[in-house]
Design an enzyme around this catalytic site. Sequence first.
Site, PDB file in Angstrom:
ATOM      1  N   SER A 175       0.817  -1.202   0.000  1.00  0.00           N
ATOM      2  CA  SER A 175       0.000   0.000   0.000  1.00  0.00           C
ATOM      3  C   SER A 175       0.861   1.266   0.000  1.00  0.00           C
ATOM      4  O   SER A 175       1.659   1.471  -0.907  1.00  0.00           O
ATOM      5  CB  SER A 175      -0.966  -0.036   1.186  1.00  0.00           C
ATOM      6  OG  SER A 175      -1.905   1.006   1.113  1.00  0.00           O
ATOM      7  N   ASP A 177      -5.410   2.221  -4.263  1.00  0.00           N
ATOM      8  CA  ASP A 177      -6.682   2.021  -3.570  1.00  0.00           C
ATOM      9  C   ASP A 177      -7.031   3.227  -2.695  1.00  0.00           C
ATOM     10  O   ASP A 177      -8.180   3.402  -2.312  1.00  0.00           O
ATOM     11  CB  ASP A 177      -6.697   0.721  -2.762  1.00  0.00           C
ATOM     12  CG  ASP A 177      -5.668   0.680  -1.641  1.00  0.00           C
ATOM     13  OD1 ASP A 177      -4.791   1.561  -1.576  1.00  0.00           O
ATOM     14  OD2 ASP A 177      -5.735  -0.277  -0.835  1.00  0.00           O
ATOM     15  N   ASP A 226      -2.063   6.245  -4.098  1.00  0.00           N
ATOM     16  CA  ASP A 226      -0.913   5.549  -3.525  1.00  0.00           C
ATOM     17  C   ASP A 226      -0.424   4.449  -4.464  1.00  0.00           C
ATOM     18  O   ASP A 226      -1.023   4.223  -5.527  1.00  0.00           O
ATOM     19  CB  ASP A 226      -1.246   5.021  -2.131  1.00  0.00           C
ATOM     20  CG  ASP A 226      -2.302   3.924  -2.136  1.00  0.00           C
ATOM     21  OD1 ASP A 226      -2.997   3.759  -3.158  1.00  0.00           O
ATOM     22  OD2 ASP A 226      -2.439   3.229  -1.113  1.00  0.00           O
ATOM     23  N   ASP A 246      -0.593   1.247  -4.814  1.00  0.00           N
ATOM     24  CA  ASP A 246      -1.494   0.221  -5.343  1.00  0.00           C
ATOM     25  C   ASP A 246      -2.851   0.798  -5.725  1.00  0.00           C
ATOM     26  O   ASP A 246      -3.778   0.062  -6.046  1.00  0.00           O
ATOM     27  CB  ASP A 246      -1.652  -0.944  -4.363  1.00  0.00           C
ATOM     28  CG  ASP A 246      -2.364  -0.552  -3.079  1.00  0.00           C
ATOM     29  OD1 ASP A 246      -2.144   0.570  -2.598  1.00  0.00           O
ATOM     30  OD2 ASP A 246      -3.120  -1.384  -2.538  1.00  0.00           O
TER      31      ASP A 246
END
Length: 575
Positions: free
Chosen positions: A146, A309, A305, A307
């Site tokens: 993340s 999400d 960010d 990834d």
Amino acid sequence: MNYMENYERWLHEPKLDADSRRELEAIAGDHDEIEMRFLGNLEFGTGGLRGTMGAGLNKMNVYTVAQATQGMAEMIALEGADAMRRGVVIAYDSRNNSALFSETAAAVLSANGITVYIFDGVRPTPELSFAIRHLGCIAGINITASHNPKQYNGYKAYWEDGAQLPPKHADIISAKIKSIDIFDGVKQDNYAEAVKAGKIRVIGEEVDRVYLENVLAQRVNPDAVKQVADDLTVVYTPLHGAGYKLVPETLRASGLKKLYTVPEQMILDGNFPTVVKPNPELPEAFTLGIKLANEVGSDLIIATDPDSDRMGAMTRTADGSFVTITGNQMASLLLDYIITALKENGGVPADAYAVKTIVSTELATAICRANGVKLYNVLTGFKFIGEVIKEHEAAGKGTFLFGFEESYGYLKGTYARDKDAVCAAMLATEMAAYYKAKNMTLYDALQKLYEKYGYYGEKSQDVYMEGLDGIERRTNTMKNLRVNPPKAIGGSPVAFVGDYLAGTITTLTDGSVKPTGLPKSDVLYYGLADGDVAVIRPSGTEPKIKIYYLASAKDAAALAAKLATYAAETDKLVK
């Protein structure tokens, strides 16, 4: 084995790669470092694995990834042959070693007779959630840490509903991991040969296309951006991550003409060279975005960010400067905008509902109450928002409007079961366009929101407890709070205590007890006499305890004073 025996076993293991061996040889004699790496396995929970990369049992590396995947494979095998045939889809982000770890996981699943789908390059986490259900898979794996710093990586495991693993499945995998020898107990194919043989299927654009169709379907007013397309300017940065392709595609497909991307941060790079932390919650992550926005006259800056999400944003104020829109503020703005747009285009469904986590703003409660929308309060973690959606779908009732958590995670629509920064970026842009047509910025809209519903604000604080005794200190802190609960916080008496580990809500005035109605979790929730809230929980991914204060007041100054008073109580609470 003790930590030194584990260290010696790894050091002399014939299957260990040369780089890892050199890394372990370099720490010979450093007993604290050896103990940190080899005292025990990296913990596997409902969030999967997360840790710094390196050699050792307590690190993210190809061996711990393979061992975890072997545990997952054996758990899937318990579900039967059909589950193995349905298979697992794997995605990964731009972090160092993410592609390698994803191929390792694929090779282990393949060797265990499980069908594997793997993306041909980096993809947003929400697309992985979508792909599980789209492909009919039994599970999914996403290699990402993340928004953590560059030295971290992680392994998120998902189940067939597209949400992260439920506790019972995570417990099975955790038990399996402990019983699997990390070198001799793992089955693993040669990745390239398994792809050639069709045991591992590479996927890509065909899934992107359907995913983006579902994202674009979440527009509340599809014409909003087009109506101000000649005037609305947006700057976007993926912070070197997985949003670099699909976020710009989505924004342009929604009608945005003046989109500028931060060139230095459009480069996929797991070292995240332009930021200290690739976290859109941090204002410093927007430094290059602000520079570009001032050059091109942008109304809005959006960041996602690694990834993709989580989505963060900054908007212009009356004096032309940029200010952060916090996760709670953005969620409140989006929730109000969705409800307002629905009212202007046919009305809000009678069975409409929204979902937030217990540590997220109470402004959402006020918005839903005023507009006849049912609001569900769930434990921290987007999987619990997904659970509410799944329950409504199973019952065949309820219209899901919006779900969010304070840490910059948002979801509209039921195509995914995890927060989606691609969709959130699109909705934030649409909302900015809606207010642009009214000669308002998102900052102006936020002030109007406070005037309408009241002044609400939040403050979170992290108390780090690192080191070998960190887990014990965190555990003891939570135990002490249960034995010696605070009578007041910031001068406001505690009216009731929600102990989500015990599953009880206790009213302090009469001692009455009722169930929380939520799953057990190590969380303490203090409802104060003036309606404010304090929540304390240990982090599931970092060595810290998190404290959240949710407050409301008659005006901005009174709110700021309240939050400052609460924050000053933190040391007293955790001691």
